[in-house]
Design a protein around this motif. Structure first.
Motif, short mmCIF file in Angstrom:
data_model
loop_
_atom_site.label_atom_id
_atom_site.label_comp_id
_atom_site.label_asym_id
_atom_site.label_seq_id
_atom_site.Cartn_x
_atom_site.Cartn_y
_atom_site.Cartn_z
N CYS A 116 0.81 -1.22 0.00
CA CYS A 116 0.00 0.00 0.00
C CYS A 116 0.84 1.27 0.00
CB CYS A 116 -0.95 -0.02 1.19
SG CYS A 116 -2.05 -1.46 1.19
N GLN A 117 2.17 1.12 -0.03
CA GLN A 117 3.05 2.27 -0.17
C GLN A 117 3.21 2.67 -1.65
OE1 GLN A 117 6.73 1.52 1.93
NE2 GLN A 117 5.67 0.89 3.80
N LEU A 118 2.70 1.84 -2.56
CA LEU A 118 2.73 2.17 -4.00
C LEU A 118 1.56 3.11 -4.29
CD1 LEU A 118 3.45 -1.41 -5.39
CD2 LEU A 118 5.09 0.44 -5.08
N ARG A 119 1.62 4.30 -3.75
CA ARG A 119 0.45 5.18 -3.72
C ARG A 119 0.16 5.91 -5.01
NH1 ARG A 119 0.90 7.53 2.50
NH2 ARG A 119 1.04 5.46 3.48
N GLU A 120 1.03 5.76 -6.02
CA GLU A 120 0.74 6.37 -7.32
C GLU A 120 -0.06 5.44 -8.22
OE1 GLU A 120 1.39 9.55 -7.97
OE2 GLU A 120 2.12 9.63 -5.91
N LEU A 121 -0.32 4.23 -7.76
CA LEU A 121 -1.07 3.26 -8.57
C LEU A 121 -2.46 3.78 -8.91
CD1 LEU A 121 -0.44 -0.32 -7.11
CD2 LEU A 121 0.18 0.51 -9.37
N THR A 122 -2.81 3.68 -10.19
CA THR A 122 -4.17 4.01 -10.64
C THR A 122 -4.90 2.78 -11.15
OG1 THR A 122 -3.38 4.58 -12.86
CG2 THR A 122 -3.49 6.37 -11.25
N ASP A 123 -4.14 1.79 -11.66
CA ASP A 123 -4.73 0.57 -12.22
C ASP A 123 -4.06 -0.64 -11.59
OD1 ASP A 123 -4.92 2.78 -14.32
OD2 ASP A 123 -6.32 1.30 -15.12
N LEU A 124 -4.88 -1.55 -11.03
CA LEU A 124 -4.34 -2.75 -10.40
C LEU A 124 -5.20 -3.95 -10.80
CD1 LEU A 124 -2.46 -4.20 -8.42
CD2 LEU A 124 -3.99 -3.49 -6.56
N LYS A 125 -4.55 -4.95 -11.41
CA LYS A 125 -5.25 -6.16 -11.84
C LYS A 125 -4.69 -7.36 -11.09
CE LYS A 125 -6.12 -4.38 -16.51
NZ LYS A 125 -5.94 -4.60 -17.97
N LEU A 126 -5.57 -8.06 -10.40
CA LEU A 126 -5.18 -9.22 -9.59
C LEU A 126 -6.04 -10.44 -9.90
CD1 LEU A 126 -4.89 -7.26 -6.22
CD2 LEU A 126 -2.97 -8.18 -7.52
N ASP A 127 -6.69 -10.46 -11.04
CA ASP A 127 -7.60 -11.56 -11.40
C ASP A 127 -6.88 -12.91 -11.42
OD1 ASP A 127 -9.68 -9.66 -11.94
OD2 ASP A 127 -8.71 -9.26 -13.85
N ASP A 128 -7.64 -13.96 -11.12
CA ASP A 128 -7.17 -15.34 -11.30
C ASP A 128 -5.88 -15.63 -10.55
OD1 ASP A 128 -9.21 -16.32 -13.35
OD2 ASP A 128 -8.41 -14.56 -14.36
N ASN A 129 -5.85 -15.23 -9.29
CA ASN A 129 -4.78 -15.61 -8.39
C ASN A 129 -5.37 -16.51 -7.30
OD1 ASN A 129 -1.90 -14.30 -8.73
ND2 ASN A 129 -3.36 -12.75 -9.43
N GLU A 130 -4.69 -16.60 -6.17
CA GLU A 130 -5.18 -17.38 -5.04
C GLU A 130 -5.30 -16.50 -3.80
OE1 GLU A 130 -2.56 -20.71 -4.61
OE2 GLU A 130 -2.74 -21.29 -6.72
N LEU A 131 -5.64 -15.22 -4.02
CA LEU A 131 -5.69 -14.25 -2.92
C LEU A 131 -6.70 -14.67 -1.86
CD1 LEU A 131 -5.59 -10.76 -4.69
CD2 LEU A 131 -3.84 -11.74 -3.21
N ILE A 132 -6.23 -14.68 -0.62
CA ILE A 132 -7.13 -14.95 0.51
C ILE A 132 -7.42 -13.68 1.30
CG2 ILE A 132 -6.43 -17.36 0.74
CD1 ILE A 132 -4.57 -16.51 3.00
#
Length: 414
Positions: free
Chosen positions: A246-262
């Motif tokens: 969450c220190q990557l505060r300039e992020l505007t687009d984030l894609k995390l589809d099709d992982n194993e995120l819990i």
């Protein structure tokens, strides 16, 4: 001796004439040349050639003709050479830093009248092939086209190497200091080197369809904090992202589809610039309470294993507070700086992962945990349905630092 970079030559007489002093840098080849005039000693000069003017502009005398060097940003591939006559400033940028340092060293020797050990060029027009090294974009989409025997052009700003069977990031890519977009999608990469964080201009990083299991803390704390705008980690094997993400505060687009995120990082609300978030088809049971602080244009959480909110809260309060809990809350509330050089590493880890109460204060291991539901339209303009039943609500887990905070927020948990 030649240097490939971008060059802008500015006359210092222009401001006195009321004219604009800065223009636009162009790709150029700088040559350190030697000329032997009849009846005189050899002269070392500078030739600045561009694609439009391959014969170039000549500055035939460097000996005792340089007023000043400006090298504060030489490690970033930038420098300025100020000539006495003609009175011009030669601005150099987008150069290989090591090549630039070597070139400037040779120019200094020429200015002092010393012998330049490196081979000098001749005052001949530069060939068009020399400018091919200035490619800014390279797209490789097959293993057979991947360069094995030669380096990538240093001037690259956009590099795509997809479907190349890469099992690790090629270290030659990490020398491309001008990179703004790096696409390594559809490979077999398992781990990212921390040195990706040295690409100070990197704005877009595409790692879609690889074998990644994590995103390291070192990358989260690198210069990517200031540059990275778009990150695609779709189709990997990531189970969790570190809280430092969450220190990557300039992020505007984030894609995390099709992982194993819990789980999401519980401080995800700190990504205040985030506008596009996609984390479909993961294993998220709930969202962190700080998710409510996001302000998105698009949100996709379809296909996650969201659980029904617990009716009863989990109570882990202690009275009185332990010394560890009390001191941790004081450090975090007053924003007192800390690091592993000051306190033990495990205490830093505890402070980094402290939970945030709905009141804004912090808690370590003394808290009440409650769950509720939230309508995702409250944080995003466009929401993809959470399930096939048309739902747009998701469970949220919240923490409370005291019984008073829990009672004051009980309406929210109904």
């Amino acid at each position: 001796m030649r240097l490939h970079c971008e060059v802008e030559v500015v006359s210092r007489r222009l401001p006195a004439l009321g004219l604009r002093s800065r223009g636009r840098a162009v790709r150029a080849v700088l040559s350190l040349c030697q000329r032997e005039p009849r009846g005189g000693p050899p002269r070392v000069g500078l030739l600045v050639a561009t694609l439009r003017d391959k014969r170039g502009t000549r500055y035939e005398q460097l000996k005792e003709n340089i007023e000043q060097f400006f090298t504060k940003f030489v490690d970033e591939g930038r420098a300025t050479v100020r000539l006495k006559e003609p009175p011009v400033d030669i601005y150099l940028s987008k150069a290989n830093s090591s090549s630039l340092k070597g070139f400037l060293s040779a120019v200094r020797l020429a200015h002092r009248g010393c012998k330049v050990e490196t081979s000098l060029s001749t005052l001949t027009p530069v060939k068009t092939s020399e400018f091919e090294k200035f490619k800014t974009k390279m797209v490789i989409t097959s293993k057979k086209d991947y360069p094995l025997s030669k380096n990538f052009p240093y001037s690259l700003e956009h590099l795509q190497t997809s479907y190349c069977g890469l099992v690790r990031v090629d270290m030659r890519m990490l020398c491309l200091k001008n990179l703004r977009k790096l696409d390594l999608s559809h490979n077999h990469i398992k781990k990212l080197p921390a040195t990706i964080g040295d690409l100070i201009h990197l704005q877009e990083l595409n790692l879609n369809d690889n074998h990644l299991e994590s995103f390291s803390v070192a990358l989260c704390q690198s210069t990517l904090q200031k540059s990275l705008r778009s990150l695609d980690l779709s189709k990997n094997k990531i189970k969790a992202l570190p809280v430092q993400f969450c220190q990557l505060r300039e992020l505007t687009d984030l894609k995390l589809d099709d992982n194993e995120l819990i789980r999401f990082p519980f401080k995800i609300g700190q990504l205040t610039n985030l506008r596009f978030l996609s984390a479909a088809r993961n294993k998220l049971p709930f969202l962190p309470s700080e998710f409510k602080n996001l302000s998105l244009e698009y949100l996709d959480l379809f296909g996650n294993t969201f659980e029904q909110p617990e009716v009863l809260p989990v109570i882990m309060l202690q009275t009185p507070l332990t010394l560890l809990e009390s001191s941790a809350r004081t450090i975090l509330y007053n924003r007192i700086p800390y690091s592993s050089h000051i306190i033990p590493f495990h205490l830093c880890r505890d402070l980094d992962t402290a939970k945030t109460c709905v009141c804004g204060r912090f808690c370590l291991s003394c808290f009440i945990q409650g769950t509720s539901t939230m309508n995702l339209h409250s944080v995003a303009h466009t929401v993809v349905l959470v399930d096939n039943m048309g739902g747009t609500e998701a469970p949220v887990i919240s923490y409370f630092c005291s019984l008073a905070c829990y009672v004051n927020s009980c309406d929210m948990l109904k």
